[in-house]
Design an enzyme around this catalytic site. Sequence first.
Site, PDB file in Angstrom:
ATOM      1  N   LYS A  70       0.861  -1.197   0.000  1.00  0.00           N
ATOM      2  CA  LYS A  70       0.000   0.000   0.000  1.00  0.00           C
ATOM      3  C   LYS A  70       0.888   1.235   0.000  1.00  0.00           C
ATOM      4  O   LYS A  70       1.909   1.262   0.708  1.00  0.00           O
ATOM      5  CB  LYS A  70      -0.889  -0.050   1.238  1.00  0.00           C
TER       6      LYS A  70
ATOM      7  N   SER B 107      -9.664   1.599   2.961  1.00  0.00           N
ATOM      8  CA  SER B 107      -8.810   2.389   2.104  1.00  0.00           C
ATOM      9  C   SER B 107      -7.787   1.563   1.330  1.00  0.00           C
ATOM     10  O   SER B 107      -7.274   2.017   0.320  1.00  0.00           O
ATOM     11  CB  SER B 107      -8.070   3.429   2.937  1.00  0.00           C
TER      12      SER B 107
ATOM     13  N   SER C  86      -9.771  -0.917   7.099  1.00  0.00           N
ATOM     14  CA  SER C  86      -9.219  -0.728   5.760  1.00  0.00           C
ATOM     15  C   SER C  86      -8.535  -1.942   5.132  1.00  0.00           C
ATOM     16  O   SER C  86      -8.174  -1.896   3.963  1.00  0.00           O
ATOM     17  CB  SER C  86      -8.244   0.445   5.754  1.00  0.00           C
TER      18      SER C  86
HETATM   19  N1  GLN Z   1     -13.199   3.661   6.495  1.00  0.00           N
HETATM   20  C1  GLN Z   1     -12.486   4.033   7.665  1.00  0.00           C
HETATM   21  C2  GLN Z   1     -12.150   5.503   7.604  1.00  0.00           C
HETATM   22  O1  GLN Z   1     -12.471   6.090   6.643  1.00  0.00           O
HETATM   23  C3  GLN Z   1     -11.282   3.185   7.829  1.00  0.00           C
HETATM   24  C4  GLN Z   1     -10.013   3.709   7.308  1.00  0.00           C
HETATM   25  C5  GLN Z   1      -8.824   2.840   7.614  1.00  0.00           C
HETATM   26  O2  GLN Z   1      -8.932   1.777   8.220  1.00  0.00           O
HETATM   27  N2  GLN Z   1      -7.657   3.321   7.218  1.00  0.00           N
HETATM   28  O3  GLN Z   1     -11.583   6.042   8.493  1.00  0.00           O
END
Ligand code: GLN
Length: 482
Positions: A78, A153, A177
Amino acid sequence: MITEKSVVELSRMLENNDVSAREICEAYLDRIDAFDEKIHAYITVDREDVLRQAKESDQRRGAKKQLSPFDGIPVALKDNMCTSGILTTCASAILNNFIPPYNATAYEKLLEKGFVLLGKTNLDEFAMGSTTETSYFGATRNPHDLERVPGGSSGGSAAAVAAKMAPVALGSDTGGSIRQPASFCGVVGIKPTYGRVSRYGLVAFASSLDQIGTFAGSVKDAGDVLGVISGKDTRDATSLERDVDFKSDTIDGNVKGMVIGVPDEYFENIDPEIRDNVMATIKELESRGAKTERISLKYTEYAVPIYYLIATAEASSNLARYDGVRYGNSSPNVKRLKELYFKTREQGFGKEVKRRIILGTFSLSSGYYDAYYLKALKGRTLIIEDFKRVFEKVDAIVTPVTISTAFKIGEKVDDPLSLYMSDILTISANLAAIPGISVPSGKDSKGLPIGIQVMGNHFQEKTILNVAQAIENICGHIDPGL
Ligand code: GLN
């Protein structure tokens, strides 16, 4: 076909000299050439550099100096993990030319074992989002339906593995994420216990929640690569040394006698097709000897506001470092320091990141701190205690991962609140610092993957991998049929 093989199989083939690192890496590069124009899982792929690494790996193996059984296996990262000399953007305009001078520890550990970096994958800007649509580079598409989001994400890593453009990938999980995109893309994704993997070199979003984990096509692969990146690191004081007791040869999917908790709250207000599918898989676990027990995690409904207060508060502090002086882009033609800060941040951050910085700054500001941030911390403790109580009587908790399957690109871009609400099933594990894994559990009537989540007590990765293996034995793999 090489790209159909698991990491465990590829490493066996390498050990037997049935294939070279070069052949494996070329197969994946060809696959990326064929599909990534449409899917856009990657931000950066350097073909020459991949082949150079593969060549070095083959030379090591030729001289019987392979670094590990994984020497020559490609991996995708990532793009919020620092890679020395290689662009690391966090999918943000503010870092679109940032080349770190050092490696994230998790990546360093992969290099020490001879893994080959295939490329850096797309994400929501600074990992804030659930779709990859907030990426400065545009959204990744779901390999099962190109009109749909891959989740986020870590959507690029999930889509890369689903489309077989990487056998394994790293992601980060602050509030789901890894697990949510794994679920949307029909692959395995594990978020380990907070502290299992060093966060050094992972660009910080919310430091008390962030954790690096793995994506793979199978439970064993996800566990094995997680084992490689685990361990105490003196550069991350929150990391811990714990036995890696979950290597693939110890994971057999035996759930006989295991007590599995099924929390009522995780089945409310979700797509009925997901509910029925997950319930059916739980029934299968019972037929394999697991005992299931209805449980209650009664503070679940508060998890979303608690998470979005804590995560944004930490983000507002972590992102203060992007000031146009120390990292990444600076706004040109400014006269005063303050103007440099304002312009750089105004131009460099996208809408969602700004929204979170403002929210977080607000809840930390004097006069509001007690009512918001402090209250959220107290709520977090209640969630931690909820799990503690439940783990006195169950070995693992099984739930759906998401309230819906993958939705259409654009469907929720203008509705941040509904996106936040949809994180309800994943964020509690981050708040409580416990491990969670998402495994495919078949498809819905639209042909889209459904995921099951298994959560365990702190450092019980072995338990959740075993339950996940049982689910994989029951439900099999999901192929996007590209
Ligand atoms: N969807 C969650 C957010 O927007 C999770 C993001 C993540 O785990 N990096 O914060």
